[in-house]
Motif scaffolding. Structure first.
Motif, mmCIF file in Angstrom:
data_model
loop_
_atom_site.group_PDB
_atom_site.id
_atom_site.type_symbol
_atom_site.label_atom_id
_atom_site.label_comp_id
_atom_site.label_asym_id
_atom_site.label_seq_id
_atom_site.Cartn_x
_atom_site.Cartn_y
_atom_site.Cartn_z
ATOM 1 N N PHE A 176 0.837 -1.202 0.000
ATOM 2 C CA PHE A 176 0.000 0.000 0.000
ATOM 3 C C PHE A 176 0.872 1.253 0.000
ATOM 4 O O PHE A 176 0.605 2.207 -0.740
ATOM 5 C CB PHE A 176 -0.923 -0.005 1.210
ATOM 6 N N LEU A 177 1.899 1.276 0.805
ATOM 7 C CA LEU A 177 2.787 2.439 0.861
ATOM 8 C C LEU A 177 3.492 2.681 -0.460
ATOM 9 O O LEU A 177 3.862 3.821 -0.777
ATOM 10 C CB LEU A 177 3.822 2.250 1.980
ATOM 11 N N PHE A 178 3.671 1.627 -1.251
ATOM 12 C CA PHE A 178 4.345 1.772 -2.543
ATOM 13 C C PHE A 178 3.577 2.715 -3.468
ATOM 14 O O PHE A 178 4.182 3.408 -4.298
ATOM 15 C CB PHE A 178 4.503 0.400 -3.205
ATOM 16 N N ILE A 179 2.248 2.764 -3.335
ATOM 17 C CA ILE A 179 1.438 3.606 -4.215
ATOM 18 C C ILE A 179 1.860 5.069 -4.106
ATOM 19 O O ILE A 179 1.992 5.766 -5.116
ATOM 20 C CB ILE A 179 -0.058 3.460 -3.871
ATOM 21 N N GLY A 180 2.086 5.540 -2.904
ATOM 22 C CA GLY A 180 2.426 6.939 -2.713
ATOM 23 C C GLY A 180 3.895 7.213 -2.514
ATOM 24 O O GLY A 180 4.335 8.364 -2.668
ATOM 25 N N GLN A 181 4.682 6.167 -2.175
ATOM 26 C CA GLN A 181 6.088 6.393 -1.866
ATOM 27 C C GLN A 181 7.053 5.669 -2.799
ATOM 28 O O GLN A 181 8.235 6.007 -2.843
ATOM 29 C CB GLN A 181 6.372 5.944 -0.419
ATOM 30 N N GLY A 182 6.560 4.664 -3.520
ATOM 31 C CA GLY A 182 7.443 3.861 -4.355
ATOM 32 C C GLY A 182 7.774 4.519 -5.682
ATOM 33 O O GLY A 182 7.172 5.518 -6.084
ATOM 34 N N GLU A 183 8.744 3.942 -6.381
ATOM 35 C CA GLU A 183 9.197 4.449 -7.676
ATOM 36 C C GLU A 183 9.364 3.298 -8.660
ATOM 37 O O GLU A 183 9.688 2.176 -8.272
ATOM 38 C CB GLU A 183 10.524 5.202 -7.545
ATOM 39 N N LEU A 184 9.118 3.599 -9.929
ATOM 40 C CA LEU A 184 9.399 2.676 -11.023
ATOM 41 C C LEU A 184 10.286 3.398 -12.025
ATOM 42 O O LEU A 184 9.924 4.474 -12.523
ATOM 43 C CB LEU A 184 8.100 2.233 -11.704
ATOM 44 N N PHE A 185 11.466 2.818 -12.305
ATOM 45 C CA PHE A 185 12.412 3.417 -13.255
ATOM 46 C C PHE A 185 12.783 4.844 -12.850
ATOM 47 O O PHE A 185 12.958 5.731 -13.700
ATOM 48 C CB PHE A 185 11.832 3.404 -14.668
#
Length: 337
Positions: A176-185
Motif C-alpha cells: 500500500f505504501l508503494f502507491i504513494g512512496q514507491g518508484e518505477l524506473f
C-alpha cells in the motif's frame, strides 16, 4: 492648418491579440516563470528530492481535479471532493490498521465510498433538483461529520492506542505504501498512475462518443435532451466519476503520508478547483479539459512548493491561491464574452 488624424487601429488590434495570446499560452508562461524565479532564489529548488516531492503532490491534486473537471463538463460543480478525499484516507487507514485487511479490500472500500458519495450527490442534484453548490456543500459537511464521528477526531496510524488499552492490531503494509512512496524506473509510482489516468480520460473525452456526449450535456442541456441524449444519466455519471477520483486521490494521499488524518483533504479542494479552472485557458481550449487541468495542477504544485521553500506562511499561501483562482475565472469569463 489642421493636422492629419493619427490612426489608432494598430493599437486597438494589439490589445485583443495580446489578451488572446495570454489566454492561450499564459499558463505555460506562468509555469516557466515560476520555475525560473524559484530556481534562481532557492538553492534546493533544482534537486531531485524537491522535484520528486512536487510531482507526488501534483499527482494527488490532478486526480482530484480530474473529477472536478468531469462535473464542470456537464455544467455542474462538486464541492464535496475535499471531504471525500479525507473519507477515503480514513477508510484506507482503518482497513489496514484497525481491521488488518490486505491490499484488495484496502483499495476497494475507499473507492466504493467515493462512488457512494457521487451517487448521493447525483440523487440530490439530478433527482431532487437541488442546486449543485448547495447539494455538494451539504454532502461535504455530512461526510466530515461521518469521519469525525468514526475517528472521534483522532488520526489513524501504526501502533495507535485503542480505547480498551491495547494497540491497533494492523499496520500500513509495504504494497500500500508503494502507491504513494514507491518508484518505477526512477519515477514516483503515483506520477505514473496520474499520467495513465490523464491520458485515459483525455482519450475518452476526446475520441469516444460517450465522451462527446458529456460535453453536449453541459453545453446545452435542453438541446441535448431533445436530441435524445440521456442528460440525467450523464450528469449522474459525472458526479460518480468525481467521487471515484476524489477517493483515488485519498488513497494516494494516505499511502504517501502513512497515516489516516481527519480532514486531510480539506486543503485539496481549492487547489483542485483552481487547477480545473486554470485548465480552461490552456491552449485556448475555453472549456473544461483534462490536459489543461494537468497544467493547472503543475502551476499550483510548483508555486506552492516554491512558496513553502521561501518560508511563506500557509495562510498567506491561501491568499495567493485565491488570487490565482480569481484570475482564472476572470480569463474564462472574458473568453466567453
Amino acid at each position: 492648418m489642421s493636422q492629419p488624424a493619427v490612426s489608432t487601429a494598430p493599437s486597438k488590434k494589439a490589445a485583443p491579440f495580446i489578451l488572446e495570446f495570454l489566454y492561450k499560452h499564459g499558463t505555460l508562461l506562468a509555469i516557466l516563470a515560476v520555475i525560473a524565479y524559484f530556481g534562481l532564489t532557492q538553492d534546493r529548488f533544482f534537486t531531485y528530492e524537491n522535484f520528486s516531492d512536487i510531482l507526488r503532490s501534483i499527482s494527488i491534486v490532478t486526480l482530484v481535479a480530474i473529477g472536478i473537471t468531469f462535473s464542470l463538463i456537464v455544467d455542474g460543480f462538486d464541492l464535496s471532493v475535499g471531504s471525500t478525499v479525507s473519507l477515503a484516507t480514513i477508510a484506507s487507514a482503518a482497513a489496514l490498521v484497525l481491521h488488518r485487511q490486505e491490499i484488495f479490500v484496502t483499495l476497494l472500500v475507499p473507492l466504493l465510498l467515493g462512488v457512494a458519495v457521487g451517487l448521493l450527490n447525483s440523487l440530490l442534484i439530478v433527482k431532487f433538483k437541488l442546486p449543485d453548490l448547495l447539494a455538494t456543500l451539504a454532502t461535504m459537511y455530512a461526510i466530515n461529520g461521518v469521519q469525525l464521528t468514526y475517528t472521534k477526531g483522532f488520526s489513524i496510524y501504526n501502533d495507535m492506542p485503542l480505547p480498551d488499552g491495547g494497540t491497533a492490531p494492523g499496520k500500513f503494509i509495504p504494497s500500500f505504501l508503494f502507491i504513494g512512496q514507491g518508484e518505477l524506473f526512477g519515477v514516483p509510482f503515483s506520477v505514473l498512475l496520474m499520467l495513465v489516468v490523464v491520458m485515459a480520460a483525455h482519450l475518452f473525452l476526446t475520441y469516444t462518443k460517450p465522451g462527446r456526449l458529456f460535453y453536449l450535456t453541459g453545453e446545452n442541456r435542453e438541446a441535448a435532451r431533445l436530441s435524445g441524449i440521456p442528460v440525467n444519466r450523464y450528469r449522474t455519471y459525472a458526479y460518480v466519476i468525481s467521487g471515484f477520483f476524489a477517493a483515488l486521490g485519498g488513497i494516494v494521499l494516505a499511502s504517501r503520508i502513512g497515516t489516516g488524518q481527519v480532514s486531510a483533504g480539506a486543503s485539496l479542494l481549492m487547489d483542485s478547483v483552481a487547477a480545473a479552472y486554470i485548465g480552461f485557458s490552456v491552449f485556448g481550449a475555453g472549456k473544461p479539459n483534462v490536459i489543461g487541468t494537468l497544467f493547472g495542477s503543475i502551476l499550483m504544485g510548483v508555486l506552492l512548493n516554491g512558496l513553502t521553500m521561501a518560508n511563506v506562511p500557509y495562510y498567506a499561501q491561501d491568499i495567493i491561491k485565491g488570487a490565482i483562482l480569481v484570475g482564472a475565472l476572470a480569463l474564462s469569463h472574458w473568453q466567453k464574452k
